[in-house]
Design an enzyme around this catalytic site. Structure first.
Site, PDB file in Angstrom:
ATOM      1  N   GLY A 152     -80.305  15.344  74.930  1.00 43.30           N
ATOM      2  CA  GLY A 152     -79.578  16.607  74.948  1.00 43.30           C
ATOM      3  C   GLY A 152     -80.375  17.874  74.706  1.00 43.30           C
ATOM      4  O   GLY A 152     -80.014  18.937  75.193  1.00 43.30           O
ATOM      5  N   GLU A 197     -81.975  19.741  67.591  1.00 44.97           N
ATOM      6  CA  GLU A 197     -80.816  19.041  68.136  1.00 44.97           C
ATOM      7  C   GLU A 197     -80.049  19.941  69.095  1.00 44.97           C
ATOM      8  O   GLU A 197     -80.052  21.167  68.933  1.00 44.97           O
ATOM      9  CB  GLU A 197     -79.871  18.616  67.002  1.00 44.97           C
ATOM     10  CG  GLU A 197     -80.084  17.202  66.498  1.00 44.97           C
ATOM     11  CD  GLU A 197     -79.539  16.131  67.459  1.00 44.97           C
ATOM     12  OE1 GLU A 197     -79.344  16.418  68.663  1.00 44.97           O
ATOM     13  OE2 GLU A 197     -79.316  15.004  66.992  1.00 44.97           O
ATOM     14  N   ASP A 198     -79.378  19.347  70.072  1.00 43.70           N
ATOM     15  CA  ASP A 198     -78.480  20.115  70.924  1.00 43.70           C
ATOM     16  C   ASP A 198     -77.214  20.480  70.161  1.00 43.70           C
ATOM     17  O   ASP A 198     -76.771  21.620  70.188  1.00 43.70           O
ATOM     18  CB  ASP A 198     -78.139  19.324  72.208  1.00 43.70           C
ATOM     19  CG  ASP A 198     -77.650  17.903  71.935  1.00 43.70           C
ATOM     20  OD1 ASP A 198     -77.652  17.452  70.762  1.00 43.70           O
ATOM     21  OD2 ASP A 198     -77.269  17.227  72.908  1.00 43.70           O
ATOM     22  N   ASP A 227     -72.296  17.224  65.465  1.00 43.61           N
ATOM     23  CA  ASP A 227     -70.865  16.975  65.590  1.00 43.61           C
ATOM     24  C   ASP A 227     -70.370  16.341  64.277  1.00 43.61           C
ATOM     25  O   ASP A 227     -70.114  17.051  63.314  1.00 43.61           O
ATOM     26  CB  ASP A 227     -70.678  16.069  66.814  1.00 43.61           C
ATOM     27  CG  ASP A 227     -69.231  15.806  67.183  1.00 43.61           C
ATOM     28  OD1 ASP A 227     -68.409  16.720  67.055  1.00 43.61           O
ATOM     29  OD2 ASP A 227     -68.925  14.683  67.613  1.00 43.61           O
ATOM     30  N   LYS A 233     -70.555  21.953  65.175  1.00 42.80           N
ATOM     31  CA  LYS A 233     -69.099  21.830  65.061  1.00 42.80           C
ATOM     32  C   LYS A 233     -68.751  21.515  63.608  1.00 42.80           C
ATOM     33  O   LYS A 233     -68.588  20.347  63.251  1.00 42.80           O
ATOM     34  CB  LYS A 233     -68.595  20.673  65.937  1.00 42.80           C
ATOM     35  CG  LYS A 233     -68.660  20.877  67.429  1.00 42.80           C
ATOM     36  CD  LYS A 233     -68.036  19.653  68.103  1.00 42.80           C
ATOM     37  CE  LYS A 233     -68.226  19.640  69.601  1.00 42.80           C
ATOM     38  NZ  LYS A 233     -67.851  18.334  70.191  1.00 42.80           N
ATOM     39  N   PHE A 288     -64.812  19.284  73.077  1.00 43.31           N
ATOM     40  CA  PHE A 288     -65.907  18.701  73.836  1.00 43.31           C
ATOM     41  C   PHE A 288     -66.493  19.731  74.803  1.00 43.31           C
ATOM     42  O   PHE A 288     -65.764  20.404  75.530  1.00 43.31           O
ATOM     43  CB  PHE A 288     -65.424  17.477  74.603  1.00 43.31           C
ATOM     44  CG  PHE A 288     -66.553  16.701  75.218  1.00 43.31           C
ATOM     45  CD1 PHE A 288     -67.356  15.886  74.444  1.00 43.31           C
ATOM     46  CD2 PHE A 288     -66.826  16.799  76.579  1.00 43.31           C
ATOM     47  CE1 PHE A 288     -68.410  15.180  75.000  1.00 43.31           C
ATOM     48  CE2 PHE A 288     -67.876  16.101  77.144  1.00 43.31           C
ATOM     49  CZ  PHE A 288     -68.666  15.290  76.358  1.00 43.31           C
ATOM     50  N   ASP A 318     -74.096  16.467  78.133  1.00 47.00           N
ATOM     51  CA  ASP A 318     -73.554  15.720  79.257  1.00 47.00           C
ATOM     52  C   ASP A 318     -72.127  15.232  79.043  1.00 47.00           C
ATOM     53  O   ASP A 318     -71.648  15.098  77.919  1.00 47.00           O
ATOM     54  CB  ASP A 318     -74.419  14.487  79.543  1.00 47.00           C
ATOM     55  CG  ASP A 318     -74.184  13.380  78.525  1.00 47.00           C
ATOM     56  OD1 ASP A 318     -74.384  13.637  77.322  1.00 47.00           O
ATOM     57  OD2 ASP A 318     -73.771  12.280  78.925  1.00 47.00           O
ATOM     58  N   ARG A 358     -75.742  18.020  82.667  1.00 45.96           N
ATOM     59  CA  ARG A 358     -76.842  18.536  81.839  1.00 45.96           C
ATOM     60  C   ARG A 358     -77.543  19.711  82.530  1.00 45.96           C
ATOM     61  O   ARG A 358     -78.178  20.533  81.886  1.00 45.96           O
ATOM     62  CB  ARG A 358     -77.890  17.445  81.581  1.00 45.96           C
ATOM     63  CG  ARG A 358     -77.390  16.281  80.750  1.00 45.96           C
ATOM     64  CD  ARG A 358     -78.565  15.422  80.310  1.00 45.96           C
ATOM     65  NE  ARG A 358     -78.156  14.106  79.843  1.00 45.96           N
ATOM     66  CZ  ARG A 358     -77.758  13.835  78.606  1.00 45.96           C
ATOM     67  NH1 ARG A 358     -77.679  14.800  77.708  1.00 45.96           N
ATOM     68  NH2 ARG A 358     -77.432  12.612  78.252  1.00 45.96           N
TER      69      ARG A 358
END
Ligand code: IMP
Ligand code: MG
Length: 178
Positions: free
Chosen positions: A48, A102-103, A106, A134, A155, A162, A168
């Site tokens: 990611g 990190e992307d 969560d 998040k 989401f 992705d 992506r």
């Protein structure tokens, strides 16, 4: 920007690339200041974070290194539970100033498994940067030092993230329509 469909799902524009780029420049400026007299080693977590890492790097003007790694987790026999190994790590982390890229954070599960595994290599310091966060989805409390955007618990796709392996390549970030 208009709505798009990936497989069976509809997504609506959420964060434009223009906004992403402005924010990444700010993050880079902070790292340039905070690490001015050090030489950080970034660990970009695949898949990611590849686009975020590439854009961030263009705005760093300090001496720094990067390694792109994949995470493989397995139930360890140690007391720490799940152990994460870093596939593709070709540099020693010992005495390095490590910044995990990190992307998105969560639930926090990935990082809460990863960070203790990195600490075992005895880095000089360890910080975490994520483009997206998040906070409302958190089930595992984790350290996050630099955040691009705090977002609601929905989401999203695009800019490296992705859905079913797709999307992506989108330069903007989109949110699932419900
Ligand atoms: P965590 O372990 O729950 O914090 O999630 C970490 C990983 O889940 C991220 O690095 C992403 O690969 C994936 N993920 C979490 N939320 C999303 C999302 O909204 N879109 C795409 N991937 C996500
Ligand atoms: Mg990820």
């Amino acid at each position: 920007m208009k709505n798009i469909t990936i497989r069976d799902r509809a997504f609506t524009p959420f964060i434009s690339y223009d906004k992403i780029e402005v924010r990444i420049r700010e993050l880079a400026r902070r790292v340039n200041e905070d690490y001015a007299d050090r030489e950080p080693l970034f660990l970009a977590i695949l898949n990611g974070s590849f686009m975020f890492a590439a854009d961030l790097f263009k705005y760093l003007d300090i001496s720094c290194a990067i390694s792109f790694v994949k995470l493989a987790s397995y139930k360890g026999t140690t007391s720490t539970g799940t152990v994460v190994s870093l596939i593709g790590l070709d540099e020693s982390l010992k005495n390095r100033d490590v910044i995990v890229l990190e992307d998105i954070v969560d639930t926090g599960k990935t990082l809460s498994n990863l960070l203790p595994s990195i600490e075992e290599h005895n880095p000089a310091s360890l910080q975490v940067m994520t483009l997206l966060n998040k906070p409302d989805a958190r089930t595992h409390e984790v350290q996050v030092d630099y955040v691009g955007f705090d977002i609601p618990n929905k989401f999203i796709i695009g800019y490296g993230l992705d859905y079913d392996g797709l999307a992506r390549n989108l330069r903007d970030i989109y949110q699932l329509m419900e």
